[in-house]
Structure formats: C-alpha cells, structure tokens
Motif scaffolding. Structure first.
Motif, PDB file in Angstrom:
ATOM      1  N   THR A  60       2.300  12.241  -9.782  1.00  0.00           N
ATOM      2  CA  THR A  60       1.731  13.596  -9.790  1.00  0.00           C
ATOM      3  C   THR A  60       2.827  14.651  -9.889  1.00  0.00           C
ATOM      4  O   THR A  60       2.542  15.800 -10.181  1.00  0.00           O
ATOM      5  CB  THR A  60       0.889  13.888  -8.528  1.00  0.00           C
ATOM      6  N   LEU A  61       4.080  14.260  -9.640  1.00  0.00           N
ATOM      7  CA  LEU A  61       5.175  15.239  -9.686  1.00  0.00           C
ATOM      8  C   LEU A  61       5.856  15.255 -11.055  1.00  0.00           C
ATOM      9  O   LEU A  61       6.256  16.302 -11.548  1.00  0.00           O
ATOM     10  CB  LEU A  61       6.202  14.951  -8.585  1.00  0.00           C
ATOM     11  N   PHE A  83       3.539  -0.499 -12.065  1.00  0.00           N
ATOM     12  CA  PHE A  83       2.246  -0.369 -11.408  1.00  0.00           C
ATOM     13  C   PHE A  83       1.446  -1.659 -11.557  1.00  0.00           C
ATOM     14  O   PHE A  83       0.804  -2.120 -10.616  1.00  0.00           O
ATOM     15  CB  PHE A  83       1.493   0.811 -12.028  1.00  0.00           C
ATOM     16  N   LEU A 100       0.843  -1.203   0.000  1.00  0.00           N
ATOM     17  CA  LEU A 100       0.000   0.000   0.000  1.00  0.00           C
ATOM     18  C   LEU A 100       0.876   1.249   0.000  1.00  0.00           C
ATOM     19  O   LEU A 100       0.603   2.226  -0.709  1.00  0.00           O
ATOM     20  CB  LEU A 100      -0.940   0.010   1.217  1.00  0.00           C
ATOM     21  N   SER A 101       1.971   1.208   0.791  1.00  0.00           N
ATOM     22  CA  SER A 101       2.874   2.365   0.844  1.00  0.00           C
ATOM     23  C   SER A 101       3.555   2.578  -0.504  1.00  0.00           C
ATOM     24  O   SER A 101       3.707   3.716  -0.954  1.00  0.00           O
ATOM     25  CB  SER A 101       3.930   2.171   1.922  1.00  0.00           C
ATOM     26  N   TYR A 129       1.172   5.228 -14.389  1.00  0.00           N
ATOM     27  CA  TYR A 129      -0.041   4.526 -13.948  1.00  0.00           C
ATOM     28  C   TYR A 129      -0.431   3.407 -14.907  1.00  0.00           C
ATOM     29  O   TYR A 129      -1.317   2.624 -14.609  1.00  0.00           O
ATOM     30  CB  TYR A 129      -1.201   5.513 -13.803  1.00  0.00           C
ATOM     31  N   ALA A 163       2.210   6.711  -6.777  1.00  0.00           N
ATOM     32  CA  ALA A 163       1.174   7.689  -7.128  1.00  0.00           C
ATOM     33  C   ALA A 163       1.706   9.105  -6.936  1.00  0.00           C
ATOM     34  O   ALA A 163       1.452   9.985  -7.753  1.00  0.00           O
ATOM     35  CB  ALA A 163      -0.073   7.463  -6.276  1.00  0.00           C
ATOM     36  N   VAL A 164       2.489   9.322  -5.867  1.00  0.00           N
ATOM     37  CA  VAL A 164       3.069  10.647  -5.621  1.00  0.00           C
ATOM     38  C   VAL A 164       4.005  11.024  -6.770  1.00  0.00           C
ATOM     39  O   VAL A 164       3.905  12.124  -7.327  1.00  0.00           O
ATOM     40  CB  VAL A 164       3.845  10.677  -4.280  1.00  0.00           C
ATOM     41  N   ILE A 210       2.426   1.706  -3.484  1.00  0.00           N
ATOM     42  CA  ILE A 210       1.452   2.236  -4.444  1.00  0.00           C
ATOM     43  C   ILE A 210       1.290   3.733  -4.209  1.00  0.00           C
ATOM     44  O   ILE A 210       1.277   4.532  -5.153  1.00  0.00           O
ATOM     45  CB  ILE A 210       0.102   1.496  -4.327  1.00  0.00           C
ATOM     46  N   ALA A 211       1.205   4.108  -2.930  1.00  0.00           N
ATOM     47  CA  ALA A 211       1.077   5.533  -2.599  1.00  0.00           C
ATOM     48  C   ALA A 211       2.302   6.293  -3.104  1.00  0.00           C
ATOM     49  O   ALA A 211       2.179   7.369  -3.702  1.00  0.00           O
ATOM     50  CB  ALA A 211       0.911   5.717  -1.096  1.00  0.00           C
TER      51      ALA A 211
END
Lengths: 281, 461
Positions: free
Chosen positions: B33-34, B70, B22-23, B65, B29-30, B25-26
């Motif tokens: 976005t950058l 991923f 989960l970490s 993504y 995801a960060v 994937i987070a």
C-alpha cells in the motif's frame, strides 16, 4: 437540520458522561456512576432519535438511504456503536469503571464530526456505486467491528493504568480498587476482540460480495481492502497467541492497542492513499 | 503417539510459524500500500535511478500481490495449515468420539471442597430439581442409578471441537479459489461508443487484447444527474451477438452486472466520445424537405443533387450555443457557412448581422435554408469484463470461515457430571466438569449450577 443540532448536543452529553465516570473513579462514590450511566443512556437515546430523523429526512428529500453514506455519518455511527456496545457490557458485567476509558473515544469522534473543517454534514444523494443493498450491511458490520476493537483498546489502556498504580504502592488507592481486576480486564479484552473479529470478517465478506457486484472483482487490493486485511491478520495473530500459546495480560493489552492503530489507519489513514473507497466528502 | 516427530514436521505444525507467516503477509501487504503498484509505479520511474527501478521491478516490488514472494508465503501458509491440522485433528477426533460414562467415578477425583454441598430434602425431590436445571441449561441429559447413588451427565458444544479445523479449511479453500482466479481468470476493460460493436477487450495486466467468443454492441447509453450535478444513475443497453444473430441483450447498470458464458460485464465508467452528431432540417423555398442526423465529416445529398458536408460541429461556438459549419457544393457554386441553433436569439441581439455576413447566414446557399435542431454529443460506455471461476469457491470459503469462527470464538465443548449420594437423612450433591479450553468459563458454569441448585432446592422445600 434538526438531526445535526441534536447530534451536536449529544457530543456534550457524552462529554458529561465521561466526566461523571471519572468522578466516580476519583471520588469513589457510586452516585456519580449512576449519574454517568443515566447520562450515557440519554445520549445514546438522543443519538438514536437523531439517526432516525436523519434517515426519515433523506426519504422526505426523495433520496432515501440509511445514514451510513459519507464520512460524517460514519463518524456518528461509529460513536453510536461504541456507546451501545459499552452500555451492553456495563449492563452484563455490572461494572462501571470501563466507561471513563470508552466514553472519551465516543466524545472525540462526535466532536470531530461536528467541528472538523471540510466535513459535510448535509444529507446527500447516493452516487450510483453506493446505490446497493450491500451498503447498509457492509458499513454496519465494519463499524460494529471497529467499535468492538475500540472497547478492547480502551480496556488495554486501562490495563496499563491499573498495572502502574498497582506497582507504585502496596496500598492501592480508590482509583485502582474501583478498576476491575487484571484478570477480568484480560477476559474482557479477549471477548471484545473475539466479537470484533467476527464483525470485521463479516464486514470484509459483505464488502467483497458487494465489490463482486459493483467493481467486477471480489478483491482488488484497494488500500482500504488491504488495510482491513492487515487489521484482520493482526487480530488473527492475537487470537492464535492467546488460544494456542496462552498469552495473557500485558501482551494482550499491547496487541489490543496495536490492533486499534490498524483500525484507525484502515478508517482514516487510508484516505492519504489513492483508493476506490474515496467517499470522504 | 507412535514415533517421535521429525523436526520438519514439528516446524510446519507449529503455531509460531503461523504467527510469523501471518505477520509477514501483513508486512508485505503494508509495503504494497506504500509502494505504488502496477500502472501507478510508472511515476516512480522518473524519481529512481534506472538501475534501481529495474532491480525493484525484477524483484516484483511493483506487483507485490501477484509476486513470487506473495505466492510463496501463501504456499507456506497452506502447508502450515495442513500440517498443523493433520497433527492435531486426530486428538480432536478422539475427544469427539469419546462417549462419556454417566456414572464415571473418576471425574469426581481431586475436586475442590466447594463443588459439593448437602441438603435434607428427600432424594427424589433433589433428583427432580437437578433434572430440571440440566434440562433448562443443556436441553438434554442422561441419568443413571447405581450403588445407591444417582448420576447425571450433560454437555454442550461438542461440535466446537472442529471449529478451528473448519476455519483452517476455509483459509485453504480461499487460497485455492484465489489460485483458480489467478491462473484461469481474466480481467479486462473496453470502451464502446454508442451504436458501435466490439469483440475484443484490453487485458488489465499487459498490453494484450483478448477476443470474446461473441460481439457486444452498445445500443444506447443514458445518464441522469441529481440537481447538485452528481450522477444519479447511468446505464448501457447492450446486445450480444454471434454471427450477427442476437444471443442476448440487457440493461447494464452500476451494481447490476450482466453475465454471459462465464464473462461478467460491469458498468465501470463513461465519457464523451470524440464523435458528435448534428441534427439538421432543410427547407427549400420555405418548405421543409428533409431531416438529417449527421456526424462530423459526413456528406449527404440534397434533393437537387447538391452535396452537403459537415466540417465542424461545436457545442458552444463563441458563447452563442451549438453550431455546425457546412460546406454545400452544387454544380457551379459552393458555399461555406455556420448554422446556429439559437439563430433567432442571435438575430435579436445583433440585428442585421446574419443577413450582412454570409458566413453566419444559414440561407447562404439558395434556395435552401438550414436549421440546426440539435447537437448531440455521443457517449462511450466503459465496461469492465471479468471471468473468475474461483469466485464461487472463495464465497464458499467465506461461509465456512464464519461458521468456523462462530464455533471457535463463541462455543465451547463443556461437560458436566452431577452425582447425588444418599446418606441417612440427607443427600450430598457433587458437581464435576470438563472443558478442553476456556477453563474460566467452565468454573463459572459450575459456580452457577451450584448456586442455582441451592436456590432451587431452597424454594422446593
């Protein structure tokens, strides 16, 4: 513009409530606590009236929509949801000490809404993309989630303060005695996060149903979507470590603070990135 | 437990792996976005060295993504969810199937002293009070009389044992739905000028186009504005055809997509098309002879056989409003001149100009007089077209997720046993409870029941 006048008064009322909650903790007299609760309640009532007036005004202008459509309105609703959740919690727990940590957040949001430059507090008509029944349910669930996480954050801060004052002296002062026990704070952090998690999940789901109707895809990896997912994952980790690994206390408090950081970035920070959610005028 | 589990099984069934995944994937995801993704990554190409850019591109950093990384994380998460659920579900199933015995004596062992109290009330009264409270709190209960004692049992939230498995299942269904969309869905866009028909769309990823199994015609695009200039609503009137036969039609608005044969159409954007049309009225000897709507470069014939061509269309020429430039070719002569829509106003402001400058005289080609009644800009409508058979699967997952979360977070399997032992002139009441999670909640429940019972017994004296 009666609504914005009332709302700027509400800002001061929340500040007063915060000061009274603080007096209660420092002076240790329940009189201040009762005064604080009364003040916060009055603020919430006035804010509710202002929101209803704003709602009604938008219909009088012929552009009727719920007051949840721009940045100003979202800040106001955020503060409203925080105070509402807090007062419900105070009423259920019969404990006033959390107020001194929650009310300042509501006050800051209100102050930011009224003072910050470039925030438009006029009632504007909705652009076509926002003309949807999903607007209200999406914004409502998201901000109830944000508000729950804010309460968890305030509890996390309180946990650290309590721990510090306890560690400093063997004979804790009034300050530490009036704060709830570490055990209770931990339980409350969990309850707020659980509530926030349900609301955030609902917020993401209503958002993706809406996106399915408006943008043609239930998920487009828009920065706001992605950051709401990141926030969701952080709280998912928090719930797993607690429910399965039995993490308690300090670790929960740290995660509550980290999670709130993600909430803030989802709400505000994302506007620094190009986004489909750019309704920040 | 039959055999010792293999190391691999333990690894995949662990919550540590879940937390790490989960970490991760987070974290991914960060990054996504950058770092600019897809089309936006092009701007980075200028700032990075070509070698670096192509390396990052090969590593699929610019389409994170949809990258193999991923994808792998999703597969690992799915395996983790399946293995950990298979590992723990049998236990939950056993607990679910386990039928409690109302007169079970074992549950009262090792209870703290405060879990029992005594009363002088007659036992039938005590039983009635206990039954009332359990009914109020748990809706239903079971009771049993044995060996001079009365036993009661009540429970709630038995189904919450399955909550966590419903949540895990919902995530698996979600991943399945996303994969269906990834492999068999498509996302494209097309701009259609009013009046035109298209049957191909541009796909979002790559430069490919895809032919639709039908034609789409935009009959009309209309837009309304608020007083402040912001768009209020816009819509396209679409007609769908196959072999020139209309198969469907509808009005497409923002937030109100149209669906046909698995393709969903969305009103995404609009714009002014390069095509612009002028509406002219032609007078011959002061008598109206014809009306004509005509596009740039097009030619039409006057009753006398002369050809008129529109060579310029301007919405606002020299700040004197809409104007078109015409070339009229007769058998012998030819004339080129501007026709202004606001000719009367121009006459008023510049007396004599129109008559003196043939270039600005709409009557330059005798005996005709041209009147411009309007210049109409044409719009194109921007449509987004998607097909995603995974969508219903994803929404089913969402419903499962919320149901599961409600069970996990707000419902607990809680069992309560109460026994009443008659001893001479008094009764002893003992309460025992069991809960697999949320022990604190169970303790609160037992304390509450004790306090309520004492209170109710006091009142029934």
């Amino acid at each position: 513009m009666m609504d914005t006048t009332i709302l700027s008064w509400v800002t001061f009322i929340y500040f007063a409530a915060f000061v009274f909650y603080l007096f209660r903790i420092i002076l240790g007299r329940e009189f201040w606590g009762k005064l604080a609760t009364g003040t916060a309640l009055a603020g919430l009532a006035a804010q509710s009236v202002a929101l209803i007036i704003r709602w009604k005004t938008s219909y009088d202008l012929g552009i009727g929509h719920a007051p949840l459509s721009n940045f100003y309105e979202s800040l106001i609703f955020f503060a409203w949801a925080i105070v509402l959740l807090y007062l419900l919690m105070e009423w259920r727990l019969k404990n006033r000490s959390i107020g001194a940590f929650v009310l300042p957040v509501a006050f800051l949001l209100m102050a930011y809404a009224s003072i910050a430059p470039g925030i438009n507090n006029r009632i504007e008509p909705l652009i076509p993309a926002l003309q949807s029944n999903w607007l209200t349910s999406h914004v409502l669930t998201c901000f109830m989630g944000y508000a729950s996480f804010t309460v968890a954050f305030a509890l996390g801060i309180m946990f650290f303060l309590k721990k510090d004052t306890n560690a400093e002296s063997t004979n804790p002062g009034v300050f530490a005695r009036l704060l709830p026990s570490e055990f209770l704070v931990d339980e409350l952090i969990y309850s707020s996060v659980a509530l926030g998690f349900i609301f955030l999940s609902l917020g993401i789901i209503t958002g993706s149903v809406w996106a399915h109707y408006a943008w043609g895809s239930y998920w487009s990896w828009d920065p706001k979507e992605t950051w709401s997912l990141i926030t969701w994952l952080v709280y998912a980790v928090m719930l797993h470590t607690r429910l399965v690994r039995g993490w308690r206390g300090k670790r929960m408090a740290i995660l509550a603070v980290v999670g709130f950081g993600c909430v803030l970035f989802t709400y505000l920070g994302v506007n620094l990135l190009p986004s489909l959610h750019s309704y920040m005028t | 437990m039959t055999t010792k589990k293999s190391a691999l099984w333990s690894f995949f069934s662990s919550v540590q792996l879940a937390v790490v995944l989960l970490s991760l994937i987070a974290f991914f995801a960060v990054i996504g976005t950058l770092v600019p993704q897809r089309e936006a990554a092009v701007e980075l190409a200028g700032r990075l060295s070509p070698g670096m850019f192509s390396f990052l591109d090969k590593m699929q950093i610019f389409d994170l993504y949809h990258s193999i990384w991923f994808f792998l994380l999703m597969i690992l998460l799915a395996v983790n969810l399946i293995v950990c659920s298979l590992d723990r579900f049998p236990m939950a199933w056993r607990r679910f199937r386990l039928r409690p015995v109302t007169s079970d004596e074992n549950v009262y062992k090792n209870l703290p002293e405060e879990n029992n109290f005594q009363t002088t009330l007659e036992s039938f009264r005590v039983k009635a009070v206990v039954a009332d409270l359990l009914k109020k709190r748990f809706r239903r209960f079971e009771s049993d009389d044995e060996r001079g004692s009365s036993f009661f049992y009540a429970e709630k939230g038995r189904f919450s044992l399955f909550g966590v498995y419903i949540v895990h299942l919902s995530i698996l269904v979600l991943i399945a739905g996303a994969l269906i969309g990834f492999f068999s869905g498509l996302e494209g866009y097309v701009n259609i000028i009013e009046g035109r028909t298209v049957n191909a769309l541009n796909l979002r990823n790559g430069n490919e186009t895809l032919n639709l199994p039908f034609d789409v015609r935009c009959d009309k695009f209309s837009i309304e504005f608020y007083e402040n200039g912001a768009p209020k609503s816009y819509q396209s009137d679409l007609t769908f055809l196959r072999n020139n036969q209309v198969i469907s039609s509808g009005k497409l608005r923002v937030n109100h997509p149209l669906e046909l044969e698995g393709f969903r159409f969305y009103q995404a954007s609009y714009g002014a098309s390069p095509e612009i049309k002028a509406t002219l009225t032609v007078l011959k000897n002061g008598k109206k002879t014809m009306d004509k709507t005509i596009g740039l470069g097009e030619i039409f014939n006057l009753p006398g056989g002369e050809a008129v061509q529109v060579i310029r269309v301007e919405e606002n020429l020299m700040r004197m409003g809409p104007a078109v430039k015409l070339v009229v070719r007769g058998a012998q002569e030819e004339a080129a001149f501007w026709v202004f829509q606001q000719i009367d106003k121009i006459r008023e402001m510049n007396p004599g100009m129109v008559e003196q400058v043939p270039m600005f005289n709409p009557g330059s080609f005798r005996p005709y007089l041209f009147v411009l009644t309007g210049v109409e800009e044409k719009y194109y409508t921007g449509l987004q077209i998607t097909r995603d058979p995974g969508t219903p699967v994803v929404f089913a997952a969402a419903v499962l997720l919320i149901c599961g979360l409600m069970l996990v977070l707000f419902s607990y399997f809680r069992q309560i046993w109460i026994r009443i032992d008659e001893e001479k002139d008094r009764s002893k009441i003992t309460i025992a409870g069991r809960s697999y999670k949320n022990r604190e909640g169970l303790e609160r429940e037992v304390r509450y029941l004790l306090a309520e019972l004492k209170n109710n017994l006091e009142h029934s004296k």
